[in-house]
Design a protein around this motif. Structure first.
Motif, mmCIF file in Angstrom:
data_model
loop_
_atom_site.group_PDB
_atom_site.id
_atom_site.type_symbol
_atom_site.label_atom_id
_atom_site.label_comp_id
_atom_site.label_asym_id
_atom_site.label_seq_id
_atom_site.Cartn_x
_atom_site.Cartn_y
_atom_site.Cartn_z
ATOM 1 N N GLU A 75 0.830 -1.206 0.000
ATOM 2 C CA GLU A 75 0.000 0.000 0.000
ATOM 3 C C GLU A 75 0.864 1.254 0.000
ATOM 4 O O GLU A 75 1.819 1.378 0.772
ATOM 5 C CB GLU A 75 -0.899 0.021 1.244
ATOM 6 N N VAL A 76 0.503 2.194 -0.856
ATOM 7 C CA VAL A 76 1.186 3.482 -0.946
ATOM 8 C C VAL A 76 0.129 4.589 -0.845
ATOM 9 O O VAL A 76 -0.978 4.446 -1.370
ATOM 10 C CB VAL A 76 1.951 3.623 -2.279
ATOM 11 N N VAL A 77 0.483 5.655 -0.159
ATOM 12 C CA VAL A 77 -0.344 6.864 -0.135
ATOM 13 C C VAL A 77 0.468 7.978 -0.783
ATOM 14 O O VAL A 77 1.603 8.246 -0.362
ATOM 15 C CB VAL A 77 -0.724 7.267 1.305
ATOM 16 N N ALA B 274 -12.986 11.218 3.171
ATOM 17 C CA ALA B 274 -12.219 10.439 4.145
ATOM 18 C C ALA B 274 -12.533 8.954 4.022
ATOM 19 O O ALA B 274 -13.667 8.565 3.733
ATOM 20 C CB ALA B 274 -12.529 10.932 5.559
ATOM 21 N N ALA B 275 -11.501 8.116 4.250
ATOM 22 C CA ALA B 275 -11.688 6.673 4.130
ATOM 23 C C ALA B 275 -10.741 5.953 5.078
ATOM 24 O O ALA B 275 -9.576 6.331 5.216
ATOM 25 C CB ALA B 275 -11.430 6.222 2.693
ATOM 26 N N GLU B 276 -11.243 4.889 5.719
ATOM 27 C CA GLU B 276 -10.423 4.054 6.579
ATOM 28 C C GLU B 276 -9.804 2.954 5.716
ATOM 29 O O GLU B 276 -10.509 2.113 5.171
ATOM 30 C CB GLU B 276 -11.264 3.443 7.699
ATOM 31 N N ILE B 277 -8.476 2.953 5.573
ATOM 32 C CA ILE B 277 -7.835 1.963 4.706
ATOM 33 C C ILE B 277 -7.410 0.718 5.484
ATOM 34 O O ILE B 277 -7.260 -0.349 4.900
ATOM 35 C CB ILE B 277 -6.650 2.565 3.929
ATOM 36 N N PHE B 278 -7.195 0.858 6.783
ATOM 37 C CA PHE B 278 -7.007 -0.256 7.712
ATOM 38 C C PHE B 278 -7.702 0.152 9.001
ATOM 39 O O PHE B 278 -7.912 1.349 9.247
ATOM 40 C CB PHE B 278 -5.527 -0.525 8.004
ATOM 41 N N SER C 293 -3.727 13.755 3.784
ATOM 42 C CA SER C 293 -2.814 13.290 4.829
ATOM 43 C C SER C 293 -3.295 11.951 5.361
ATOM 44 O O SER C 293 -4.428 11.532 5.110
ATOM 45 C CB SER C 293 -2.732 14.313 5.970
ATOM 46 N N LEU C 294 -2.420 11.289 6.105
ATOM 47 C CA LEU C 294 -2.745 10.023 6.749
ATOM 48 C C LEU C 294 -2.949 10.279 8.243
ATOM 49 O O LEU C 294 -2.139 10.967 8.873
ATOM 50 C CB LEU C 294 -1.612 9.015 6.544
#
Length: 333
Positions: free
Chosen positions: A98-100, A171-175, A218-219
């Protein structure tokens, strides 16, 4: 009489069981309503200007390790910087899938193709899923009729190499416990972007506009100590980013800010305003890398009431570890 007592007892037992079930259901619902929290977190810089080890450059990249998940945030400026720095620091990237990408600028996306091509030899899924915000592929035309968005060409080559992009317009929860802001609402008038002399702007669905980097994201890591926010350049404005993080995920102190804040050219008044807002948000740790600016980091540190142990200029190899704090390396300590 004995039969009557037995019936009453059974009725009471039934009522107690129902009440216990109700309590259990309410507790389960309360737990379900609470956002997931990360308990183990390490963030390590792989590209920035200052370097004890490896190569320094005008760029940014950081590896985020959160409860077993590994995410690469940005890929540096030059094609080989992150790959070579990771090798020198003995940081394995071949199992990172995974890359942001925080935004389209070349100093954050320059290593993507090199990393994909080199690491897929070890793991076909390495560096294969790239999270981006809506707007990262918008055309950025120049006055000389050239195109200044490198992501348009990178997209074609990356997809041809077997990778794919996931675009986020919110916004999204990736984990569990790890969130992307997506495009950030600009609540405060922070002007944290630069416009080149040759730029005509950005082609949006609404037409040509000034390029305020609408794809900046941002993360956000929701930890048991508060929010940890990892930025690339913070073009949306760090206060806009932190305020949005609190609104979206959790009303909690911002435990740490890590990355670029694009304050290197800011006035003293701008930096002071930013510091006061950050203090109100409870920021306890600051690793100001890349475009934050050395003087701005020192001014933020003083205004926030932080110390050399809790606010540093970010260097290649420096890290933040939840529960331990900042490991700055030799040059930035």
């Amino acid at each position: 009489m004995t039969s009557y007592i037995r019936k009453v007892a059974l009725a009471l037992l039934f009522l107690i069981s129902v009440e216990k079930l109700g309590v259990a259901q309410r507790e389960a619902q309360l737990a379900a309503d609470q956002p997931s929290q990360i308990h183990s977190l390490k963030v390590t810089i792989l590209s920035t200007m200052l370097a004890d080890q490896g190569i320094g450059e005008w760029g940014f990249s950081a590896l985020v390790e959160a409860d077993g998940h590994r995410i690469l945030v940005d890929t540096g400026a030059r094609p080989n910087t992150v790959l070579e720095n990771a090798r020198e620091l003995h940081v394995k990237l071949s199992d990172v899938e995974e890359v942001v990408l925080t935004h389209f600028h070349a100093d954050h996306v320059g290593g993507l193709l090199t990393l994909r091509r080199a690491l897929q030899k070890e793991n076909p899924a390495a560096i294969s899923r790239v999270h981006v915000a809506q707007g990262i592929f918008y055309s950025r035309p120049q006055k000389d009729a050239s195109e200044s968005n490198p992501m348009i060409a990178i997209r074609r080559e990356f997809e041809a190499a077997g990778g794919h992009f996931i675009q986020h317009d919110h916004a999204a929860e990736i984990f569990p416990g790890v969130w992307l802001t997506g495009p950030v609402p600009r609540q405060f008038p922070e002007r944290n972007w630069s416009v080149s002399a040759g730029s005509l702007g950005v082609e949006t669905p609404q037409g040509l506009r000034e390029d305020n980097v609408p794809d900046d994201q941002s993360l956000v890591v929701n930890t048991n100590k508060g929010l940890v926010v990892i930025t690339g350049c913070g073009h949306a404005g760090i206060i806009n980013i932190l305020t949005d993080a609190e609104d979206q995920y959790r009303k909690a102190p911002v435990h740490a800010v890590f990355g670029g804040l694009h304050l290197f050219a800011a006035t003293d008044e701008q930096v002071n305003w930013t510091a006061d807002k950050m203090k109100n948000l409870g920021v306890a740790y600051l690793v100001g890398a890349h475009c934050t600016g050395i003087e701005s980091v020192y001014r933020l540190r003083g205004r926030l009431g932080l110390t050399r142990a809790t606010a540093v200029v970010g260097a290649v190899g420096a890290s933040f570890v939840l529960g331990e704090g900042i490991h700055p390396g030799a040059i930035a300590q």
